[in-house]
Design an enzyme around this catalytic site. Structure first.
Site, short mmCIF file in Angstrom:
data_model
loop_
_atom_site.label_atom_id
_atom_site.label_comp_id
_atom_site.label_asym_id
_atom_site.label_seq_id
_atom_site.Cartn_x
_atom_site.Cartn_y
_atom_site.Cartn_z
N GLU A 190 18.87 13.06 10.84
CA GLU A 190 17.87 13.30 9.79
C GLU A 190 16.97 12.11 9.49
O GLU A 190 17.00 11.54 8.40
CB GLU A 190 18.56 13.74 8.50
N GLU A 196 24.54 20.83 11.25
CA GLU A 196 25.05 20.91 9.88
C GLU A 196 24.52 22.17 9.21
O GLU A 196 23.35 22.51 9.32
CB GLU A 196 24.57 19.75 8.99
C1 PNW Z 1 22.40 16.06 4.78
N1 PNW Z 1 17.09 17.29 1.21
O1 PNW Z 1 21.55 15.43 3.89
C2 PNW Z 1 23.22 14.94 5.40
O2 PNW Z 1 23.13 14.87 6.80
C3 PNW Z 1 24.63 14.89 4.96
O3 PNW Z 1 25.14 13.59 5.12
C4 PNW Z 1 24.73 15.39 3.54
O4 PNW Z 1 26.02 15.21 3.01
C5 PNW Z 1 24.35 16.86 3.55
O5 PNW Z 1 23.08 17.06 4.13
C6 PNW Z 1 24.36 17.51 2.18
O6 PNW Z 1 23.39 16.93 1.34
C7 PNW Z 1 20.46 15.98 3.26
O7 PNW Z 1 16.74 16.68 0.18
C8 PNW Z 1 20.03 15.34 2.11
O8 PNW Z 1 16.46 18.28 1.65
C9 PNW Z 1 18.92 15.76 1.45
C10 PNW Z 1 18.22 16.87 1.92
C11 PNW Z 1 18.64 17.52 3.08
C12 PNW Z 1 19.77 17.07 3.73
#
Ligand code: PNW
Length: 460
Positions: A172, A367
């Protein structure tokens, strides 16, 4: 109908790859052990007010000390594959220089333990834990960080590529760049749009450099890729302003990564939008050829989708600083504990859209999952809401496949409850419940549902 029943799931092939995912800082703890150096997340967590309850990853799930027990748990779910990340500050405490053998040895043991239990290891090289010393030298907005990342990647590749068949460079990059350097909602907590755009390019360059070097060094068939978090962006209405807002948002969150990776150039409209904000991607001659290295698999992380409007609640199309309005308009759907709307059909749309815009790209869902306010009762968690979330989203993947998207596998986020970044331990994404006082792991109902689903699909 029964909880978690979705006939579309049973159209997935028996060869579909199933897994669970985690990341180093979110589960390992042991932040001072075996020579690990500080990362930007150690620093961010120690800045008061940045993380819920000022939580940190010092102990987390204590996975560093409980690894064999956790691998047994993973195997008990019947998954083919486990996706984990390697902590750069364990391997190179200061982000450069010689390998810290004691830190790298942990991953060596983890890989052996997994293989011994019949689970394939899938390595992510960078899941947000940049060594603090590299941030002190400027971090991802600095070009040098891309080269440091490629060096680090080779140290890990040299040690594990005799046993690890699948490698993801970055998890990401949108989060690293935009949440870390623009919005400041994640480490290192900077708020500088230009720095964030420079970070985007250097993250992609680091991906390309690392991929190039690892592929050249591979002595056995090995898959390389990158993981992007993506949503399906649609206009709230058919108006020109709303369609433009959706285009801008989609450009800056999705196409700014996919186009250079898969087409070898940045999208012209995004470059124009950036120019209107007096910002330029710091592209040197030859960079795009490096970034567009062929990949074998595109990792897709999906949680929710968004509708956009170019008009704010007062009818204005520009904000206080003169920037065009990109306002998200809720669908009015139920939300998870993260307040993220549950939009499984956006998952289908996204995957089909990618397969049409970038023909031939094989995808794996690296994920997907949800946080809910789990109630631990009678020795367990009956998380029907999570089961429904998983069932509807796996069904959405199956539907996308029937519409031409080449999706080959699915990883649930996450194996177990863990440190949810700026939300600390308050948000639980696990299939397995973790009691942070005792470190006892208890599979939730969703874990058993997932195990049974895999067994059924594979057994056909
Ligand atoms: C992902 N958004 O993060 C990460 O890869 C993980 O480590 C995390 O625990 C998981 O999703 C759940 O949050 C994100 O703001 C964080 O759109 C923020 C966003 C998307 C994914």
């Amino acid at each position: 109908p029964t909880v978690g029943s979705n006939p579309a799931i049973d159209t997935l092939p028996a060869t579909f790859r199933w897994g669970v995912a985690t990341s180093a800082y979110q589960i390992e703890g042991a932040v001072h052990e075996d020579g690990r150096g500080p990362s930007i997340w150690d620093t961010y967590c120690r800045t008061p007010g940045m993380v819920h309850d000022d939580d940190n990853g010092d102990i987390a799930c204590d996975h560093y000390h409980r690894m064999p027990e956790d691998v047994a748990l993973i195997a008990s779910l019947g998954v083919d594959t486990y996706r984990f990340s390697v902590a750069w500050p364990r391997v190179q405490p200061g982000g450069k220089g010689p390998v810290n053998a004691a830190g790298l040895a942990f991953y060596d043991r983890l890989v052996d333990e997994l293989l011994g239990k019949g689970v394939d290891p899938w390595v992510t090289l960078y899941h947000w834990d940049l060594p603090q010393e590299l941030e002190d030298a400027g971090g991802w907005p600095e070009r040098d960080t891309a080269y440091r990342f490629a060096d680090y990647s080779m140290l890990v590749f040299d040690a594990l590529s005799d046993r690890v068949r699948t490698w993801t460079t970055l998890n990401e990059p949108w989060c690293s760049a935009m949440l870390g350097y623009y919005e400041g909602r994640q480490a290192p907590g900077r708020q500088d749009f230009e720095a964030a755009i420079h970070a985007v390019h250097h993250l992609l360059l680091g991906h390309g450099l690392a991929t190039q070097r690892m592929r050249a060094a591979a002595t056995a068939p090995t898959e390389f890729g990158i993981t992007l978090n993506m949503a399906h962006a649609s206009p709230a209405t058919d108006s020109e302003a709303d369609r433009e807002a959706a285009r801008r948002a989609d450009g800056l969150s999705r196409r700014i990564y996919l186009d250079p990776l898969l087409r070898g150039h940045y999208p012209a409209d995004v470059v124009e939008d950036l120019a209107a904000r007096s910002v330029k991607l710091p592209v040197n001659d030859g960079d795009l050829e490096i970034i567009a290295q062929p990949i074998d698999v595109l990792g897709v992380n999906y949680y929710s989708s968004h509708r956009f409007s170019g008009v704010d609640e007062e009818g204005r199309t520009t904000d206080a600083s003169g920037l065009p309005v990109d306002r998200t308009v809720p669908f009015g759907r139920p939300v998870t504990a993260m307040d993220w709307e549950i939009v499984p059909e956006g998952f289908t749309s996204l995957l089909v859209q990618i397969s049409q815009e970038y023909p031939g790209v094989p995808m794996v869902i690296t994920e997907n999952g949800a946080a809910f306010d789990d109630a631990f009762a009678d020795g367990g968690v009956q998380d029907d809401d999570r089961i429904e979330y998983l069932a509807s989203h796996i069904g959405a993947v199956a539907l996308a496949r029937s519409q031409g998207a080449d999706v080959r596998g699915y990883f649930a986020w996450s194996l177990m409850d863990n440190f949810e970044w700026s939300y600390g331990y308050a948000k639980r994404f696990g299939l397995v419940h973790v009691d942070y006082d005792t470190q006892v792991r208890t599979p939730k109902s969703s874990a058993l549902w997932y195990r049974d689903t895999i067994r059924r699909v594979r057994g056909r």
